[in-house]
Design a protein around this motif. Structure first.
Motif, PDB file in Angstrom:
ATOM      1  N   GLN A 179       0.845  -1.193   0.000  1.00 31.20           N
ATOM      2  CA  GLN A 179       0.000   0.000   0.000  1.00 31.20           C
ATOM      3  C   GLN A 179       0.883   1.247   0.000  1.00 31.20           C
ATOM      4  O   GLN A 179       1.869   1.305   0.730  1.00 31.20           O
ATOM      5  N   LYS A 180       0.546   2.236  -0.805  1.00 27.98           N
ATOM      6  CA  LYS A 180       1.316   3.481  -0.830  1.00 27.98           C
ATOM      7  C   LYS A 180       0.734   4.426   0.219  1.00 27.98           C
ATOM      8  O   LYS A 180      -0.450   4.752   0.188  1.00 27.98           O
ATOM      9  N   TYR A 181       1.593   4.871   1.154  1.00 29.47           N
ATOM     10  CA  TYR A 181       1.164   5.718   2.266  1.00 29.47           C
ATOM     11  C   TYR A 181       1.828   7.079   2.212  1.00 29.47           C
ATOM     12  O   TYR A 181       2.904   7.238   1.638  1.00 29.47           O
ATOM     13  N   ARG A 182       1.192   8.029   2.868  1.00 29.04           N
ATOM     14  CA  ARG A 182       1.803   9.334   3.148  1.00 29.04           C
ATOM     15  C   ARG A 182       1.596   9.615   4.637  1.00 29.04           C
ATOM     16  O   ARG A 182       0.496   9.494   5.154  1.00 29.04           O
ATOM     17  N   LEU A 183       2.691   9.999   5.287  1.00 31.34           N
ATOM     18  CA  LEU A 183       2.674  10.415   6.682  1.00 31.34           C
ATOM     19  C   LEU A 183       2.941  11.911   6.697  1.00 31.34           C
ATOM     20  O   LEU A 183       3.861  12.387   6.028  1.00 31.34           O
TER      21      LEU A 183
ATOM     22  N   THR B 109       6.140   2.936   0.741  1.00 31.89           N
ATOM     23  CA  THR B 109       5.469   1.658   0.529  1.00 31.89           C
ATOM     24  C   THR B 109       6.311   0.601   1.231  1.00 31.89           C
ATOM     25  O   THR B 109       7.538   0.601   1.093  1.00 31.89           O
ATOM     26  N   LEU B 110       5.675  -0.289   1.962  1.00 33.10           N
ATOM     27  CA  LEU B 110       6.395  -1.339   2.683  1.00 33.10           C
ATOM     28  C   LEU B 110       6.314  -2.666   1.938  1.00 33.10           C
ATOM     29  O   LEU B 110       5.300  -2.957   1.300  1.00 33.10           O
ATOM     30  N   GLU B 111       7.365  -3.453   2.044  1.00 34.23           N
ATOM     31  CA  GLU B 111       7.386  -4.769   1.414  1.00 34.23           C
ATOM     32  C   GLU B 111       6.638  -5.805   2.241  1.00 34.23           C
ATOM     33  O   GLU B 111       6.215  -6.826   1.712  1.00 34.23           O
ATOM     34  N   SER B 112       6.498  -5.563   3.541  1.00 36.49           N
ATOM     35  CA  SER B 112       5.767  -6.487   4.406  1.00 36.49           C
ATOM     36  C   SER B 112       4.918  -5.693   5.395  1.00 36.49           C
ATOM     37  O   SER B 112       5.289  -4.581   5.780  1.00 36.49           O
ATOM     38  N   SER B 113       3.781  -6.243   5.779  1.00 41.45           N
ATOM     39  CA  SER B 113       2.918  -5.587   6.763  1.00 41.45           C
ATOM     40  C   SER B 113       3.631  -5.574   8.106  1.00 41.45           C
ATOM     41  O   SER B 113       4.257  -6.555   8.499  1.00 41.45           O
ATOM     42  N   GLN B 114       3.551  -4.452   8.790  1.00 48.26           N
ATOM     43  CA  GLN B 114       4.220  -4.339  10.077  1.00 48.26           C
ATOM     44  C   GLN B 114       3.701  -3.151  10.868  1.00 48.26           C
ATOM     45  O   GLN B 114       3.096  -2.242  10.313  1.00 48.26           O
ATOM     46  N   GLN B 115       3.976  -3.193  12.156  1.00 48.56           N
ATOM     47  CA  GLN B 115       3.636  -2.082  13.028  1.00 48.56           C
ATOM     48  C   GLN B 115       4.867  -1.185  13.161  1.00 48.56           C
ATOM     49  O   GLN B 115       5.963  -1.666  13.455  1.00 48.56           O
ATOM     50  N   LEU B 116       4.662   0.097  12.918  1.00 47.26           N
ATOM     51  CA  LEU B 116       5.748   1.062  13.020  1.00 47.26           C
ATOM     52  C   LEU B 116       5.446   2.041  14.152  1.00 47.26           C
ATOM     53  O   LEU B 116       4.302   2.225  14.538  1.00 47.26           O
ATOM     54  N   LYS B 117       6.499   2.670  14.637  1.00 43.88           N
ATOM     55  CA  LYS B 117       6.356   3.659  15.696  1.00 43.88           C
ATOM     56  C   LYS B 117       6.793   5.016  15.146  1.00 43.88           C
ATOM     57  O   LYS B 117       7.844   5.129  14.510  1.00 43.88           O
ATOM     58  N   VAL B 118       5.963   6.037  15.394  1.00 43.91           N
ATOM     59  CA  VAL B 118       6.286   7.402  14.997  1.00 43.91           C
ATOM     60  C   VAL B 118       6.677   8.156  16.262  1.00 43.91           C
ATOM     61  O   VAL B 118       5.901   8.258  17.208  1.00 43.91           O
ATOM     62  N   LEU B 119       7.909   8.655  16.282  1.00 43.62           N
ATOM     63  CA  LEU B 119       8.432   9.408  17.416  1.00 43.62           C
ATOM     64  C   LEU B 119       8.498  10.874  17.020  1.00 43.62           C
ATOM     65  O   LEU B 119       9.111  11.211  16.005  1.00 43.62           O
TER      66      LEU B 119
ATOM     67  N   SER C 133      -0.139  17.664  14.988  1.00 48.26           N
ATOM     68  CA  SER C 133      -1.001  16.736  14.258  1.00 48.26           C
ATOM     69  C   SER C 133      -0.150  15.702  13.536  1.00 48.26           C
ATOM     70  O   SER C 133       0.875  16.032  12.953  1.00 48.26           O
ATOM     71  N   ILE C 134      -0.613  14.454  13.595  1.00 46.91           N
ATOM     72  CA  ILE C 134       0.012  13.356  12.857  1.00 46.91           C
ATOM     73  C   ILE C 134      -1.087  12.747  11.997  1.00 46.91           C
ATOM     74  O   ILE C 134      -2.102  12.290  12.525  1.00 46.91           O
ATOM     75  N   MET C 135      -0.890  12.779  10.686  1.00 49.37           N
ATOM     76  CA  MET C 135      -1.917  12.288   9.765  1.00 49.37           C
ATOM     77  C   MET C 135      -1.351  11.192   8.868  1.00 49.37           C
ATOM     78  O   MET C 135      -0.188  11.264   8.467  1.00 49.37           O
ATOM     79  N   PHE C 136      -2.183  10.207   8.580  1.00 46.96           N
ATOM     80  CA  PHE C 136      -1.822   9.113   7.693  1.00 46.96           C
ATOM     81  C   PHE C 136      -2.824   9.066   6.565  1.00 46.96           C
ATOM     82  O   PHE C 136      -4.020   9.227   6.780  1.00 46.96           O
ATOM     83  N   GLY C 137      -2.323   8.847   5.376  1.00 48.75           N
ATOM     84  CA  GLY C 137      -3.197   8.677   4.232  1.00 48.75           C
ATOM     85  C   GLY C 137      -2.659   7.579   3.349  1.00 48.75           C
ATOM     86  O   GLY C 137      -1.514   7.154   3.478  1.00 48.75           O
ATOM     87  N   PHE C 138      -3.512   7.083   2.463  1.00 50.98           N
ATOM     88  CA  PHE C 138      -3.055   6.084   1.503  1.00 50.98           C
ATOM     89  C   PHE C 138      -3.703   6.372   0.160  1.00 50.98           C
ATOM     90  O   PHE C 138      -4.748   7.011   0.081  1.00 50.98           O
ATOM     91  N   GLN C 139      -3.051   5.894  -0.884  1.00 53.37           N
ATOM     92  CA  GLN C 139      -3.523   6.128  -2.240  1.00 53.37           C
ATOM     93  C   GLN C 139      -4.302   4.926  -2.714  1.00 53.37           C
ATOM     94  O   GLN C 139      -3.841   3.781  -2.581  1.00 53.37           O
TER      95      GLN C 139
END
Length: 88
Positions: free
Chosen positions: A9-13, A51-61, A80-86
């Motif tokens: 999935q393509k994401y934007r943080l 984009t990640l190669e494998s599903s995983q939980q990430l931490k935003v510091l 504000s911390i926002m996540f979006g996907f295409q």
């Protein structure tokens, strides 16, 4: 902040703060404490597309640096911390 992201999935943080705060620093770290992105190494970028190669939980510091200005009151404001996907 912990967030699960899915493979392929393509994401934007996006991380931003109010105008009263100094420039925000943030990192995205995986479960093994590997730094995947550090905006201080990218001209304090407010967004990161990935984009990640494998599903995983990430931490935003997120770090709000202390202002150099001498003031009677500390800086205050919202972050504000926002996540979006295409859509594919």
């Amino acid at each position: 902040l912990y967030k699960t992201f899915f493979a392929g999935q393509k994401y934007r943080l996006a991380v931003c703060g109010s105008e009263t705060l100094p420039a925000l620093e943030y990192q995205v770290v995986d479960a093994y404490k590997n730094v995947l992105f550090d905006n201080s190494q990218h001209d304090m970028a407010g967004t990161w597309d990935f984009t990640l190669e494998s599903s995983q939980q990430l931490k935003v510091l997120v770090k709000v640096p202390v202002s150099d200005a001498k003031s009677e009151f500390p800086n205050s404001g919202c972050v504000s911390i926002m996540f979006g996907f295409q859509e594919k």
